[in-house]
Design an enzyme around this catalytic site. Structure first.
Site, PDB file in Angstrom:
ATOM      1  N   HIS A  62       0.769  -1.234   0.106  1.00 24.07           N
ATOM      2  CA  HIS A  62      -0.155   0.027   0.046  1.00 24.07           C
ATOM      3  C   HIS A  62       0.719   1.332   0.055  1.00 24.07           C
ATOM      4  O   HIS A  62       1.272   1.801   1.240  1.00 24.07           O
ATOM      5  CB  HIS A  62      -0.919  -0.178   1.192  1.00 24.07           C
ATOM      6  CG  HIS A  62      -1.840   0.994   1.174  1.00 24.07           C
ATOM      7  ND1 HIS A  62      -3.372   0.780   1.714  1.00 24.07           N
ATOM      8  CD2 HIS A  62      -2.065   2.303   1.140  1.00 24.07           C
ATOM      9  CE1 HIS A  62      -4.066   1.711   1.539  1.00 24.07           C
ATOM     10  NE2 HIS A  62      -3.404   2.779   0.988  1.00 24.07           N
ATOM     11  N   HIS A  64       1.312   5.180  -2.342  1.00 21.71           N
ATOM     12  CA  HIS A  64       0.844   6.293  -3.078  1.00 21.71           C
ATOM     13  C   HIS A  64       2.049   7.103  -3.630  1.00 21.71           C
ATOM     14  O   HIS A  64       2.992   7.666  -2.791  1.00 21.71           O
ATOM     15  CB  HIS A  64      -0.136   7.375  -2.363  1.00 21.71           C
ATOM     16  CG  HIS A  64      -1.324   6.672  -1.537  1.00 21.71           C
ATOM     17  ND1 HIS A  64      -2.445   6.454  -2.314  1.00 21.71           N
ATOM     18  CD2 HIS A  64      -1.582   6.040  -0.493  1.00 21.71           C
ATOM     19  CE1 HIS A  64      -3.238   5.969  -1.603  1.00 21.71           C
ATOM     20  NE2 HIS A  64      -2.677   5.772  -0.361  1.00 21.71           N
ATOM     21  N   LEU A  65       2.153   6.872  -5.065  1.00 20.95           N
ATOM     22  CA  LEU A  65       3.388   7.209  -5.571  1.00 20.95           C
ATOM     23  C   LEU A  65       3.042   8.635  -6.418  1.00 20.95           C
ATOM     24  O   LEU A  65       3.820   9.069  -6.818  1.00 20.95           O
ATOM     25  CB  LEU A  65       4.061   6.232  -6.554  1.00 20.95           C
ATOM     26  CG  LEU A  65       4.420   5.039  -5.920  1.00 20.95           C
ATOM     27  CD1 LEU A  65       5.271   4.022  -6.799  1.00 20.95           C
ATOM     28  CD2 LEU A  65       5.546   5.354  -4.867  1.00 20.95           C
ATOM     29  N   ARG A  66       1.720   8.861  -6.590  1.00 22.47           N
ATOM     30  CA  ARG A  66       1.694  10.503  -6.914  1.00 22.47           C
ATOM     31  C   ARG A  66       1.677  10.737  -8.477  1.00 22.47           C
ATOM     32  O   ARG A  66       1.278  11.741  -8.895  1.00 22.47           O
ATOM     33  CB  ARG A  66       2.230  11.475  -6.087  1.00 22.47           C
ATOM     34  CG  ARG A  66       2.056  11.403  -4.457  1.00 22.47           C
ATOM     35  CD  ARG A  66       0.496  11.500  -4.059  1.00 22.47           C
ATOM     36  NE  ARG A  66       0.502  11.544  -2.668  1.00 22.47           N
ATOM     37  CZ  ARG A  66      -0.563  11.104  -2.006  1.00 22.47           C
ATOM     38  NH1 ARG A  66      -1.617  10.426  -2.701  1.00 22.47           N
ATOM     39  NH2 ARG A  66      -0.758  11.132  -0.716  1.00 22.47           N
ATOM     40  N   ASN A 280      -5.791   9.064   7.479  1.00 15.60           N
ATOM     41  CA  ASN A 280      -6.807   8.602   7.277  1.00 15.60           C
ATOM     42  C   ASN A 280      -6.796   7.157   6.874  1.00 15.60           C
ATOM     43  O   ASN A 280      -6.178   6.825   5.871  1.00 15.60           O
ATOM     44  CB  ASN A 280      -7.656   9.360   6.125  1.00 15.60           C
ATOM     45  CG  ASN A 280      -9.264   8.713   6.199  1.00 15.60           C
ATOM     46  OD1 ASN A 280      -9.526   8.358   6.991  1.00 15.60           O
ATOM     47  ND2 ASN A 280     -10.035   9.186   5.110  1.00 15.60           N
ATOM     48  N   ASP A 307       1.272   2.770   3.923  1.00 13.05           N
ATOM     49  CA  ASP A 307       0.397   3.382   3.331  1.00 13.05           C
ATOM     50  C   ASP A 307       0.988   5.116   2.881  1.00 13.05           C
ATOM     51  O   ASP A 307       0.644   5.966   3.399  1.00 13.05           O
ATOM     52  CB  ASP A 307      -0.710   3.774   4.309  1.00 13.05           C
ATOM     53  CG  ASP A 307      -1.917   4.722   3.659  1.00 13.05           C
ATOM     54  OD1 ASP A 307      -1.914   5.011   2.483  1.00 13.05           O
ATOM     55  OD2 ASP A 307      -2.955   5.033   4.612  1.00 13.05           O
TER      56      ASP A 307
HETATM   57 ZN   LIG Z   1      -6.687   4.337   2.332  1.00 12.45          ZN
END
Ligand SMILES: [Zn+2]
Lengths: 432, 320
Positions: A62, A64-66, A280, A307
């Protein structure tokens, strides 16, 4: 690519339940041999790993690489570099980019950018719904063909029970899990932190634990209905852990992950309106943190995922209500796992490594997470005793939004090999 | 023992000691008299520049601060920044840097986001006074309520004060709770359960679910304004029912065992949380609250500017 002999380290391979001093020989990008006193072939590079741990490279389900869309915060290349520096050899990129990774073409883009970066492996996760709008299913089959390893609408939940049901059913054809961000949006609406005494004092709108637990319950029930595999992202509450325990007792195909920040911090970290404590799901209470730790110990929570959520400095430098959620986590995950779980005796070192490599690799059916002969040489070498301070200027991510800046962590990555290639080497960074 | 001081900023009452709260109230006492003079001005803050930075419209609080500043002879500028939190224009951090560059002495900030005053205070050297941040605190309102109660009852300690209404979204409630607890009052909150954060009991505040019981218990009621948007957001079904179940009416007050003081931070929704004959009745201290607001704000400004007890001789702050 020359052969590599990693000599004399403590070799821990959770996939074979082995732990002992040994050499690891890498040839043609694969594990050629693991054993005592392996002779180096002529021309082989020798790495002295005495006093270090040699383990399968870490796997993060999990991140996020944007890229595409938010390259000022992170790119696939900088994210993959950050991963390698944190000991990760494989990371799974969530689809909430702009455009959303919701088609064969956009999945292919992530794959190509990752190959160009040539650091940690990057596996795309496709969106469940087109544009992550919660309406129409994406083409799972084509996305899997192009390299997607799971589907998720992360950033938000799979919007409706019907969509979740069809996604779980449809995903079975391709043998992939549906990863869900569990949040009842009507309960969480406008929330900036965990609902409790701190939110009441700070005057911030709270997100009750129930917002997560309701969706966890929904997903478990739908996993039972469909026989599909649901993977529950970033679990944060005591109630969620209890629900997952119940689902596993019933033999359902439910797996779950938890983040280092949820097993380390509590909502008290939001005091002073520090936006690096805004995430979140939000940081919860001490009892929740304890339940997550126990869940990791007894396997209710299968694995640790970072995350990793990079945000540009400007966007976090603002009012708490308006700041975006999330923190970078790839370079602090191992150090927190060692400091928070292994050192207090909650997990053994092999157990921690299982939850950070072997188990997550199995959940998404990824190569890696093993030092088996013939497996790709995805390897991390780290010194579990070395203490280091997290400094902004040392991070490789393009963003430095971390609540752990200035903290001392345990266990520093020395070397990360991806397919036998050096993706990160702390002793000599300029050869990269 | 050294005299208490206020430090650089006034962000809330939570962080103040009892001695600091009392210092402000005691300092406000003589400032009341200034407002009764023919020439309502003392030179205590002469040469100081103050910006009133209001990201939310608030006639009452802004005017009260402005009078306080003018009566202390400060130079003031009002900035009404349009748009609330997610600003279309300049970010709060840029606003802070610009203020810093203009070398102003003090900033009074009203903002829609909780924590905004602290955000500003952490980034500039000027004194920052929180004139209301989101649903967090409104410390000068809390202080003027304390002063009004002290005027009426002689002391705060042992007083029973019920805060009635939308406690969940009220910065006035939070500042009152901290201030009252620090000065030894007993505090209760009363309102629909949808608008009462249950965690207040952890602060030592009791929850009284019904207004009749709160009236029977209390020496004073501080009646909060019910924002009309709470109905749209589904916290209450209707204003009509709110008045019927939770409204402070003459009939309900008539059954009280003693005469209660009635406070309201304003602006009032007559006929919703408070009936007109209560607001205008003999036990209402709503207008003295407004008068005390100016005195309390003068005290806060004066103390933050470094003023000692000798303002009457003209020497406050840097003049010494
Ligand atoms: Zn999430």
């Amino acid at each position: 690519m020359s052969d590599l002999l990693i000599r004399g380290g403590r070799v821990i391979d959770p996939s074979r339940a082995t732990d002992g001093v040994a050499d690891v020989y890498v040839k043609d990008g694969k594990i050629e041999a693991v054993g005592r006193n392996i002779p180096a072939q002529p021309g082989a590079s020798i790495i002295d790993a005495a006093g270090k741990v040699v383990a399968p490279g870490l796997v993060d389900l999990h991140v996020h690489l944007r890229e595409p869309g938010f390259e000022h915060a992170e790119t696939i290349a900088t994210g993959a570099m950050s991963a390698a520096a944190g000991g990760f050899t494989a990371i799974c990129a969530m689809p909430n980019t702009d455009p959303v990774t919701d088609s064969q073409a956009t999945v292919g883009f992530v794959v190509r950018q990752a190959i160009r970066a040539a650091k940690a492996r990057v596996y795309p996760i496709g969106a469940v719904s087109i544009g992550q709008n919660g309406e129409q299913l994406t083409e799972f089959g084509e996305m899997v063909q192009a390299g997607a390893v799971a589907v998720s609408d992360d950033g938000r939940p799979v919007a409706t029970s019907h969509l979740m049901r069809t996604a779980l059913e449809y995903a079975k054809t391709f043998g992939i899990p549906v990863a869900d961000h569990c949040e009842d949006m009507s309960l969480a609406k406008g929330g900036a932190m965990h609902e409790g005494i701190i939110s009441a004092r700070l005057g911030l709108k709270g997100i009750p634990s129930a917002a997560e637990e309701i969706m966890v319950a929904r997903d478990i029930i739908l996993a039972e209905l469909t026989g599909g595999h649901v993977h529950l992202c970033h679990m944060s509450t005591k109630g969620s852990v209890a629900l997952i325990r119940w689902a596993k007792e019933r033999g359902l195909r439910v797996t779950a992950e938890a983040t280092p920040h949820h097993f380390t911090l509590t909502h008290e970290r939001c005091e002073g309106y520090d936006t690096n404590a805004k995430m979140n799901p939000p940081l919860r209470e001490a009892a929740d943190r304890e339940a997550i730790r126990q869940g990791l110990k007894d396997g209710t929570i299968d694995c640790i995922a970072s995350d990793h959520a990079p945000h540009h400095y400007d966007t976090k430098e603002r009012e708490f209500d308006d700041a975006p959620n999330g923190i970078v986590g790839l370079e602090t995950a191992l150090g927190l796992g060692l400091r928070e779980l292994v050192e207090p005796g909650l997990l053994s070192l092999p157990d921690l490594l299982a939850r950070m490599s072997t188990v997550p690799a199995r959940i998404f059916k990824l190569p890696g997470g093993t030092l088996m002969v013939g497996a790709p040489a995805d390897v991390v070498v780290f010194d579990p005793a070395e203490r280091w301070t997290v400094r902004r200027e040392d991070l490789h991510s393009r963003s430095t939004n971390s609540p752990f800046l200035g903290e001392t962590l345990s266990g520093r990555v020395q070397l990360t090999l991806v397919g036998g290639r050096v993706a990160y080497d702390r002793s000599n960074r300029q050869i990269l | 023992m050294t005299e208490p001081t206020l430090g650089k900023d006034l962000l809330g009452l939570e962080g103040l000691t009892k001695a600091q709260v009392e210092l402000i109230l005691d300092t406000a006492e003589p400032f009341k008299e200034v407002s009764e003079r023919a020439i309502k001005k003392v030179p205590a803050l002469r040469g100081k520049t103050i910006v009133n930075l209001f990201f939310e419209a608030s006639t009452r609080t802004r005017i009260s601060f402005e009078f306080a500043e003018k009566r202390l002879s400060a130079d003031t500028v009002n900035v009404a920044a349009s748009g609330s939190s997610v600003s279309k224009g300049e970010t709060l951090v840029d606003t802070a840097r610009n203020l810093e560059a203009m070398r102003i002495d003090m900033v009074v900030i009203r903002h829609g986001s909780s924590g905004a005053a602290k955000f500003l205070a952490d980034r500039i050297r000027s004194n920052v006074i929180n004139a209301g941040d989101g649903t967090h605190e409104h410390p000068t309102q809390g202080l003027l309520d304390l002063l009004t109660l002290r005027d009426r009852f002689g002391k705060i300690e042992g007083l029973k004060v019920a805060i009635c209404g939308d406690v969940l979204h009220s910065r006035v409630a939070r500042s009152n709770i901290w201030g009252l607890l620090k000065l030894g009052a007993e505090v209760a909150v009363c309102g629909p359960a949808t608008l009462i954060p249950p965690q207040v009991v952890e602060l030592g505040v009791q929850i009284i679910p019904r207004i009749e019981d709160a009236i029977a218990w209390a020496d004073a009621l501080n009646i909060l304004r019910l924002q009309l948007e709470r109905m749209q957001a589904g916290f209450i079904p209707s204003l009509r029912e709110y008045n019927r179940v939770f409204g402070v009416t003459r009939e309900r007050l008539a059954r009280a065992p003693k005469e209660l003081a009635i406070l309201h931070p304003g602006p009032m929704n007559r006929g919703v949380e408070i009936d007109s004959d209560v607001a205008d009745g003999p036990h209402s201290v709503i207008l003295p609250q407004v008068t005390n607001g100016v005195a309390v704000r003068m005290a806060v400004l004066y103390l933050l500017a470094g003023g000692g007890p000798d303002w009457r001789s003209g020497g406050g702050g840097d003049d010494r």
